[in-house]
Design a protein around this motif. Structure first.
Motif, short mmCIF file in Angstrom:
data_model
loop_
_atom_site.label_atom_id
_atom_site.label_comp_id
_atom_site.label_asym_id
_atom_site.label_seq_id
_atom_site.Cartn_x
_atom_site.Cartn_y
_atom_site.Cartn_z
N PRO A 1 -14.60 -10.51 12.71
CA PRO A 1 -14.84 -11.72 11.92
C PRO A 1 -13.92 -12.84 12.30
CG PRO A 1 -13.67 -10.07 10.63
CD PRO A 1 -14.07 -9.40 11.92
N GLY A 2 -14.38 -14.07 12.16
CA GLY A 2 -13.59 -15.24 12.50
C GLY A 2 -12.57 -15.57 11.44
N SER B 1 0.85 -1.18 0.00
CA SER B 1 0.00 0.00 0.00
C SER B 1 0.89 1.23 0.00
CB SER B 1 -0.93 0.01 1.22
OG SER B 1 -1.80 1.12 1.19
N ILE B 2 0.54 2.21 -0.83
CA ILE B 2 1.34 3.43 -0.98
C ILE B 2 0.77 4.53 -0.10
CG2 ILE B 2 2.03 5.24 -2.61
CD1 ILE B 2 2.20 3.21 -4.77
N VAL C 1 -6.13 -8.98 3.64
CA VAL C 1 -4.97 -8.10 3.63
C VAL C 1 -5.40 -6.68 3.26
CG1 VAL C 1 -4.30 -8.58 1.23
CG2 VAL C 1 -2.57 -7.86 2.88
N GLU C 2 -6.42 -6.54 2.41
CA GLU C 2 -6.94 -5.21 2.11
C GLU C 2 -7.61 -4.60 3.33
OE1 GLU C 2 -6.20 -3.88 -0.56
OE2 GLU C 2 -5.75 -5.50 -1.97
N ARG C 3 -8.32 -5.41 4.10
CA ARG C 3 -8.91 -4.92 5.35
C ARG C 3 -7.83 -4.46 6.32
NH1 ARG C 3 -13.49 -9.34 7.15
NH2 ARG C 3 -14.34 -9.82 5.08
N PHE C 4 -6.72 -5.19 6.34
CA PHE C 4 -5.62 -4.83 7.23
C PHE C 4 -5.12 -3.42 6.91
CE2 PHE C 4 -0.95 -4.60 7.54
CZ PHE C 4 -0.80 -4.65 8.91
N PHE C 5 -4.86 -3.14 5.63
CA PHE C 5 -4.37 -1.82 5.26
C PHE C 5 -5.42 -0.74 5.54
CE2 PHE C 5 -1.35 -4.12 2.36
CZ PHE C 5 -0.20 -3.64 2.95
N ASN C 6 -6.68 -1.04 5.26
CA ASN C 6 -7.73 -0.05 5.53
C ASN C 6 -7.83 0.27 7.02
OD1 ASN C 6 -8.40 0.13 2.83
ND2 ASN C 6 -10.03 -1.41 2.97
N LEU D 1 -3.98 -11.07 10.96
CA LEU D 1 -2.91 -10.69 11.87
C LEU D 1 -1.62 -10.47 11.10
CD1 LEU D 1 -3.47 -13.16 14.85
CD2 LEU D 1 -3.92 -10.72 14.82
N PRO D 2 -0.86 -9.40 11.40
CA PRO D 2 0.39 -9.14 10.68
C PRO D 2 1.45 -10.17 11.01
CG PRO D 2 0.15 -7.62 12.51
CD PRO D 2 -1.14 -8.39 12.43
N VAL D 3 2.16 -10.62 9.99
CA VAL D 3 3.26 -11.56 10.16
C VAL D 3 4.59 -10.85 9.98
CG1 VAL D 3 4.30 -13.70 9.31
CG2 VAL D 3 1.81 -13.46 9.38
N LEU D 4 4.74 -10.09 8.90
CA LEU D 4 5.96 -9.33 8.63
C LEU D 4 5.57 -8.01 7.99
CD1 LEU D 4 8.42 -12.06 7.21
CD2 LEU D 4 8.63 -10.83 9.38
N LEU D 5 6.36 -6.96 8.31
CA LEU D 5 6.14 -5.63 7.76
C LEU D 5 7.47 -5.07 7.27
CD1 LEU D 5 3.89 -4.19 10.63
CD2 LEU D 5 3.10 -4.88 8.38
N ALA D 6 7.42 -4.25 6.22
CA ALA D 6 8.63 -3.65 5.68
C ALA D 6 8.25 -2.38 4.92
CB ALA D 6 9.37 -4.62 4.77
N LEU D 7 9.26 -1.54 4.64
CA LEU D 7 9.08 -0.30 3.90
C LEU D 7 10.01 -0.27 2.70
CD1 LEU D 7 8.91 2.54 6.61
CD2 LEU D 7 7.02 1.62 5.26
N SER D 8 9.59 0.45 1.67
CA SER D 8 10.42 0.67 0.49
C SER D 8 10.01 2.00 -0.12
CB SER D 8 10.25 -0.47 -0.52
OG SER D 8 8.98 -0.42 -1.14
N PRO D 9 10.82 2.57 -1.02
CA PRO D 9 10.38 3.77 -1.74
C PRO D 9 9.11 3.52 -2.54
CG PRO D 9 12.74 3.43 -1.99
CD PRO D 9 12.21 2.21 -1.31
N GLY D 10 8.35 4.56 -2.77
CA GLY D 10 7.06 4.40 -3.41
C GLY D 10 7.11 3.88 -4.82
#
Length: 298
Positions: A256-257, A93-94, A209-214, A132-141
């Motif tokens: 939600p389950g 997600s940007i 995963v879209e719900r996670f970002f939202n 649930l988040p497992v791994l997170l990271a950042l990069s340039p857009g």
């Protein structure tokens, strides 16, 4: 006050905080964390922190000190330990970089890039079937989605399923999943000539995963990047993920389950056609409803 930690969030976070049995007792942890989460959710500068949370320097210093000590990262790992390894979903997600976060030399070292929308950063995330988040990271857009895929997919388990959008349709990603004993359910690109086993029925679960970002972008410090340092912004993303993970793990009926998939056929799942795979899943779901509560599906 608004944006304070709920009781279920504090109950989950408190055991994971550093223990300091010696020395001068530190300021009340819950009050300081409420100040940090207030900045996270409101997006306000640290100097605008209400007096009810104490000096803003105390909250900021605690936020940075625990980030350097890896406290926020360990909380994410604790959430990942409760993951459902049967399904993993990867996406990006940007976010726009605010002008206050762009005033730093050599922005390429701070995961800031220039794309069509201006200065942006990209959040890479892997979540399980519960969201649930497992791994997170950042990069340039402007970086491609698959740039960090090899690192983020390091926790794929044998027998699991990987869900991703068409941007991850690369041969090396499918080979990586195959080496780990997983199945990559990724829609093929229009220019792909080789036939690929893909199930649209199972692909519908990727909305988690879209719900996670939202959800994490409801925090203004995540929706817009105000931080100059990539480490500080990633820490805010981790805190928003921790808050979302606590909400998912709390016993509330509105959450939600999980989505679970299991296969009992003797044939390899990768050899099944879409129609056969869909029929197999539906038959197992129908059988699972007839089992006594608490009995697992082998």
């Amino acid at each position: 006050m608004r944006y304070e930690l709920a009781d279920y969030e504090w109950t989950a976070i408190k055991p994971m905080l550093p223990n300091k049995p010696r020395g001068v007792p530190r300021v009340n942890d819950r009050r300081v964390l409420n100040g940090i989460f207030w900045v996270l959710r409101s997006g306000a500068p640290w100097r605008d922190l209400p007096e009810a949370f104490g000096p803003y320097t105390t909250c900021y210093n605690r936020f940075v000190r625990w980030r350097r000590a890896g406290v926020w990262g360990r909380m994410i790992d604790a959430l990942a330990a409760a993951q459902d390894a049967a399904v993993q979903m990867i996406d990006t997600s940007i976010v726009r970089v605010h002008q206050h976060g762009a005033c730093i030399t050599r922005n390429q070292r701070q995961s800031i890039g220039r794309s069509r929308g201006g200065l942006t950063s990209k959040i890479h995330a892997v979540v399980d079937s519960n969201g649930l988040p497992v791994l997170l990271a950042l990069s340039p857009g402007e970086a491609h989605d698959v740039r960090l895929a090899g690192k983020l997919l390091s926790r794929l388990k044998a027998g699991s399923m990987l869900l991703a959008d068409r941007g991850y349709d690369a041969d090396w990603i499918r080979e990586l999943a195959m080496k780990k004993g997983a199945w990559a359910n990724i829609p093929p690109k229009s220019n792909r000539t080789d036939p690929i086993c893909f199930s649209p029925y199972l692909y519908r679960a990727r909305n988690r995963v879209e719900r996670f970002f939202n959800r994490i972008k409801q925090c203004r410090r995540v929706a817009t990047r105000y931080d100059r340092l990539a480490a500080n912004y990633l820490a805010f993303v981790q805190l928003a993920s921790i808050s979302y993970g606590c909400a998912l793990m709390s016993p509330r009926p509105s959450v939600p389950g999980p989505i679970t998939f299991s296969f009992s056929s003797d044939r390899d799942v990768k050899e099944l056609t879409d129609a056969e795979l869909t029929a197999l899943i539906r038959s197992q779901l129908a059988t699972d409803e007839e089992r006594p509560e608490g009995e697992s599906l082998n």
